[in-house]
Design an enzyme around this catalytic site. Structure first.
Site, PDB file in Angstrom:
ATOM      1  N   PHE A 109       0.812  -1.215   0.000  1.00  0.00           N
ATOM      2  CA  PHE A 109       0.000   0.000   0.000  1.00  0.00           C
ATOM      3  C   PHE A 109       0.845   1.264   0.000  1.00  0.00           C
ATOM      4  CE2 PHE A 109       0.837  -0.126   4.524  1.00  0.00           C
ATOM      5  CZ  PHE A 109       0.642   1.153   5.005  1.00  0.00           C
ATOM      6  N   LYS A 110       2.087   1.156   0.434  1.00  0.00           N
ATOM      7  CA  LYS A 110       2.953   2.343   0.484  1.00  0.00           C
ATOM      8  C   LYS A 110       3.204   2.936  -0.907  1.00  0.00           C
ATOM      9  CE  LYS A 110       3.466   1.350   4.862  1.00  0.00           C
ATOM     10  NZ  LYS A 110       4.661   1.185   5.645  1.00  0.00           N
TER      11      LYS A 110
END
Length: 494
Positions: A109-110
């Protein structure tokens, strides 16, 4: 709108300055004084594509950039990097929905934020007329490091150093970092846990600021962790994206509330949901899902934060955190009291604990619900979701899935539930394979192949060839050596 430090509201910065600085000079986090200037009618973005939605929301949160400027940064940051221009699809799984945040270049998700941050940082440099090289310092519990290095790889005028806990990330995560190419990137293991690495980075910022250690050297520090508002802001967008997806699918009507369940350790991902709510999105409950390191669950239930507890290495290592930095922003926004926040953070640093006032705890209970799930519960959730819905989830998503069921049982009148999925199952293949009832054999790269054969779920391209890539980074240091390590790298020839 001027940003201000959570510990001294007189320390102000424009959004470009806040992005470039990372941390405020007093060690506080930059945040807006309130959401009055960033509220807008959420229905205006429901029919937008993700790029346009990102442009609208980010130009609200980072007002130094016009919508036209932001549109170019968004286009340059995201185009061609994700599996789809939608970036973060929302898929129905059983009664719930899963927001897939792992479709980017490093399968975590980063990527959503760290594809944008280098663009925002270089644009901020230009806007402010800064010629110094920017040295990015980042502590990672697994996913931020690779995503940050990928984002900043060979970006002109920057260097990046990533610190991770030695033995505290998965073999796949370590291989992703150790094989990262780029002349301006560096990764180093720290003997200790993530909190040691994160505390070390904060101490470096403090020492460099206090003693002017980089004065006149043409280098300044910044951060790619979610303590940097430029890292946090892009994460707000996918809450809107998920809401719009549910509206477009006919699963909710505009105005209906949605509950979001977020696996979190450093509190940045769920704080982005709070930002979305305060900007006007109809968010119901924000459900904080912790693993065995359940310091956040205890805090959100009792108002007492106590990091003086056993530290557990789990199968969801990106949540193996006992000091949740972004919580400081939330407490400031709820209280508006910088002196209170400075005192609480001092108590945490010196005594390892603090307790918030009763009125703040009441506000926390209105906004959040919290639960936790250990390793066995996570593996059970992986197996159940695979068996019932033929959906393969990673260990962090499994923690959130389990907590979502806890939340629904405790709150029968819940809204539509969206579970945030933060990583590909192939980043933690052994635990996932065990979860679906298979015995893992060989190293994690063998297990990745085994998981693919058993499930038929494709291995992300960026992970498929990890085993064959050359290892480029092997440094391991003690936590007390971090400052000298950074100063040495800062002094290296540009």
């Amino acid at each position: 709108m001027q940003y201000q430090s959570t510990r001294d509201k007189n320390l102000k910065a424009s959004s470009a300055q806040a992005i470039l600085n990372g941390l405020a000079p007093d060690g506080g986090l930059y945040t807006m004084p309130s959401f009055d200037e960033v509220k807008f009618d959420y229905t205006t973005v429901l029919n937008m594509d993700t790029m346009s939605m990102s442009t609208k929301i980010l130009s609200k949160l980072l007002p130094d950039f016009s919508e036209a400027e932001m549109a170019k940064l968004v286009h340059d940051g995201y185009t061609g990097k994700f599996e789809t221009d939608h970036l973060t699809p929302t898929v129905p799984v059983g009664e719930n929905f899963i927001l897939e945040l792992f479709r980017g270049p490093t399968s975590a998700f980063k990527d959503v934020a760290l594809s944008m941050l280098p663009r925002l940082m270089t644009a901020s440099k230009e806007k402010l007329g800064v010629d110094d090289e920017i040295l990015i310092l980042t502590a990672t519990s697994g996913d931020t490091g690779k995503a940050a290095m990928e984002g900043f790889c060979d970006v002109t005028g920057t260097k990046i150093i990533v610190f991770y806990p030695h033995g505290g990330v998965s073999a796949v995560q370590q291989a992703q970092m150790a094989t990262q190419a780029g002349e301006n990137v560096c990764v180093c293991a720290v003997r200790g846990n993530f909190d040691d690495a994160q505390t070390g980075v904060k101490k470096i910022f403090s020492a460099v600021s206090k003693d002017q250690l980089l004065e006149g050297k043409g280098v300044r520090l910044s951060s790619a962790n979610s303590i940097n508002i430029g890292r946090l802001a892009p994460q707000v967008v996918y809450y809107y994206r998920a809401y719009a997806d549910l509206v477009q699918a006919g699963r909710i009507q505009p105005g209906d509330k949605v509950d979001y369940v977020v696996p979190t350790g450093n509190f940045g991902d769920i704080l982005a949901g709070y930002f979305a709510k305060e900007m006007g999105l109809p968010v119901g409950k924000l459900v904080c899902a912790s693993n065995a390191n359940n310091v956040l669950t205890d805090f959100l239930r009792t108002g007492r934060y106590d990091r003086r507890r056993p530290f557990y290495k789990t199968v969801s290592p990106s949540m193996d955190i006992l000091v949740s930095s972004n919580l400081e922003r939330l407490l400031y926004l709820l209280s508006g009291d910088d002196k209170l926040i400075a005192d609480l953070m001092k108590q945490l640093s010196e005594n390892g604990e603090y307790e918030v006032p009763a009125d703040m705890l009441e506000k926390l209970h209105e906004l959040f619900w919290a639960g936790f799930c250990g390793d066995e519960g996570a593996k059970t959730a992986i197996g159940k979701v695979w068996k019932d819905d033929h959906y393969l989830c990673d260990t962090h998503t499994a923690v959130a899935w389990d907590v979502a069921q806890q939340y629904k049982q405790a709150n029968p009148e819940h809204n539509a539930v969206v579970v945030l999925s933060t990583a590909s199952p192939y980043k933690f293949p052994a635990a996932v394979l065990e979860g679906i009832g298979e015995k893992a054999e060989g190293d994690e790269f063998d297990v990745m192949e085994q998981l693919h054969k058993v499930t038929g779920v494709p291995v992300p391209k960026n992970l498929a060839d990890l085993r064959s890539r050359a290892v480029r980074h092997r440094d391991v240091i003690d936590r007390g050596e971090m400052l000298d390590y950074v100063l040495g790298k800062a002094a290296a020839e540009k």
